[in-house]
Scaffold this active site. Structure first.
Site: not given
Ligand code: 9MR
Length: 497
Positions: A173, A252, A281, A283
């Site tokens: 990101e 996402h 990722e 969903d």
């Molecule tokens: O799913 C993850 C969640 O448990 C955490 O709280 C969050 C914190 O930033 O990160 C989520 O995972 C992210 C991933 O690492 C990067 N792309 C977006 C995902 C969803 O927020």
């Protein structure tokens, strides 16, 4: 790098490292080994799980995993039955592994890696350089220190898992949303400029030359200003020989951000640059047919692009999703398969065996049947567990044998897998195991069985879904121990219940 087979790539080490690595026996029945072979090689039969169906097409189907849920029986059983790849959801992020400068903590990530390895799953590493979940000590460094801290972080984390990670999200990101195509403000970007990205990828290649190195981002699923900016960076890297092997498109999706019409075209244009693409990722917010159709579209797009090497959903069950109110995953909060599950399985060429995966797939012994190894050595000194095929003759009155296998060990802990085999002459409707836990060593968590004590010994009896074992069938349960060193052998008694 070229496309790889879905299993074993870059796995120079068969089991986890750290501390004594002891090869101990896995008692695996012929029947269980055969299930694994079918799942891995793909045959004319339609596979009945997501992972096996994807593997038949040379791909993986993975999920994000949280270490603190591995002790939940249905969670672990669904993971083990359905998926052949994992991504630690948070456990490999900077704040988790290096909260203080140059002090590394890998226990939670190691737990996931150990579990995945024991099941023969691929592992995606997520993530090394990201503006979020970044400890404040990193953001307060000056440019010179920041560069050396970034290089050290990449090097230490990747070396810890050297040879064990299929693909790393080296950077995550790093681009802004919207139409600017600019880099996102972050300590790395602001203090080191665009060059930090190249530095990160070069450092990563040196640390683990066998891992695929990915750039990972969201809202780059279709052709748009942000994906164009990533595309330009990857093209530039390839032209100048900066090491990059893959682009991760997070996927996402929701009603504001649906699967784009040019999704496949976008995957293909990245692939045409000479990198793999992976859905990292996935969903989809929603329910029912609409959600199922979106999932099918994504899977079909990946299957249509030869360099799309695999797909990962961002969690197993809706109840633990990062946006659980959107019910975006393939299993509901009770681990029941949703319409989206069936759509994905069908798109992958599989066909549903019915039931919930935690209970009925793979002939009722779904948990832990993918570990197809026939390891060397005999571990159990006990009289009930003699043979390397698990065929020792049990004393009268016992219908099962149990065998201990050390999955991995690290400073201060280790992970064990226990195989339970119906070695009797009649079907089992339940089993109980018992052993003497080495003194001073406690079980931190145990899965796929129910822990107890009896006469000062530790016991574990079957979970609701793995008590029924046909003659010759086996199942496994696992546990993690705090303390050490691990025993080289352990007698585990087994009795039908
Ligand atoms: O799913 C993850 C969640 O448990 C955490 O709280 C969050 C914190 O930033 O990160 C989520 O995972 C992210 C991933 O690492 C990067 N792309 C977006 C995902 C969803 O927020």
């Amino acid at each position: 790098m070229t496309e790889q087979s879905p299993h074993g790539r870059g796995r120079t080490k068969p089991a986890r490292r750290h501390g004594p690595r002891i090869a101990l026996a896995a008692v695996t029945t012929g029947a269980v080994a055969a299930v694994s072979l079918i799942a891995l090689s793909g045959t004319a039969h339609a596979a009945s799980t997501l992972g096996a169906s994807a593997a038949a097409g040379g791909r993986y189907f993975g999920t994000a995993v949280a270490a603190n849920h591995l002790g939940e029986a249905s969670y672990a059983a669904t993971l083990d039955a359905e998926f052949n790849a994992v991504t630690p959801e948070n456990e490999m992020k900077w704040d988790a592994v290096e909260a203080s400068r140059n002090t590394f903590t890998f226990s939670a990530a190691d737990q996931i890696v150990g579990h995945a390895q024991s099941k023969g799953m691929k592992i995606r590493g997520h993530t090394l350089v990201w503006y979020s979940q970044l400890p404040s000590w990193v953001s307060s460094l000056n440019a010179t220190d920041l560069k050396s801290a970034m290089d050290n972080h990449i090097t230490q984390v990747m070396r810890h898992y050297k040879g064990e990670i299929y693909a790393w999200d080296v950077a995550n990101e790093a681009f802004q949303d919207g139409g600017s195509g600019a880099r996102r403000s972050s300590p790395f970007q602001d203090k080191l400029g665009d060059g930090y990205m190249e530095e990160a990828f070069r450092t990563a290649r040196a640390a683990d030359p066998d891992a695929k190195l990915c750039y990972n981002d969201y809202n780059i699923d279709g052709v748009n200003a942000k994906s164009n900016a990533v595309y330009a960076m990857v093209k530039d890297f390839k032209a100048r020989g900066v090491p990059i092997d893959c682009v991760g498109l997070q996927g996402h999706f929701n009603s504001q951000s649906p699967v784009p019409g040019d999704y496949q075209q976008n995957l293909q244009r990245f692939a045409d640059l000479g990198v793999d693409v992976q859905i990292t990722e996935l969903d989809v917010a929603g329910s029912g047919t609409a959600q199922a159709n979106s999932y099918s579209t994504v899977v079909n797009a990946c299957l249509a692009v030869s360099r799309c090497t695999g797909m990962t959903v961002w969690g197993i069950t809706d109840k633990y999703s990062w946006r659980s109110g959107d019910t975006p995953l393939l299993f509901d909060g009770n681990y029941a398969k949703k319409a989206a599950y069936t759509a994905v399985l069908t798109a992958l060429g599989g066909s549903d065996s019915g039931g919930t995966s935690a209970g009925t797939t793979n002939g009722g012994t779904s948990a832990g049947t993918t570990n197809g190894g026939t390891s060397t050595g005999t571990t159990n000194g006990g009289t009930t567990n003699g043979g390397a095929t698990g065929g020792g003759t049990p004393p009268a009155g016992q219908g099962c044998t149990a065998a201990f296998r050390l999955v991995s060990a690290w400073t201060g802990g280790y992970q064990v897998e226990v195989s339970v085999l119906n070695s009797g002459s009649g079907a089992l409707s339940g089993w109980t195991t018992a052993w003497t836990q080495p003194s001073g060593q406690t079980i931190a968590n145990l899965w796929n069985a129910v822990q107890g004590t009896s006469d000062g010994r530790t016991t574990a009896h079957n979970a609701a879904y793995n008590g029924q074992l046909a003659v010759g069938a086996s199942t496994t349960f696992g546990y993690v121990v705090n303390g050490g060193p691990p025993p080289t052998s352990l007698t585990i008694d087994c009795q039908s219940a």
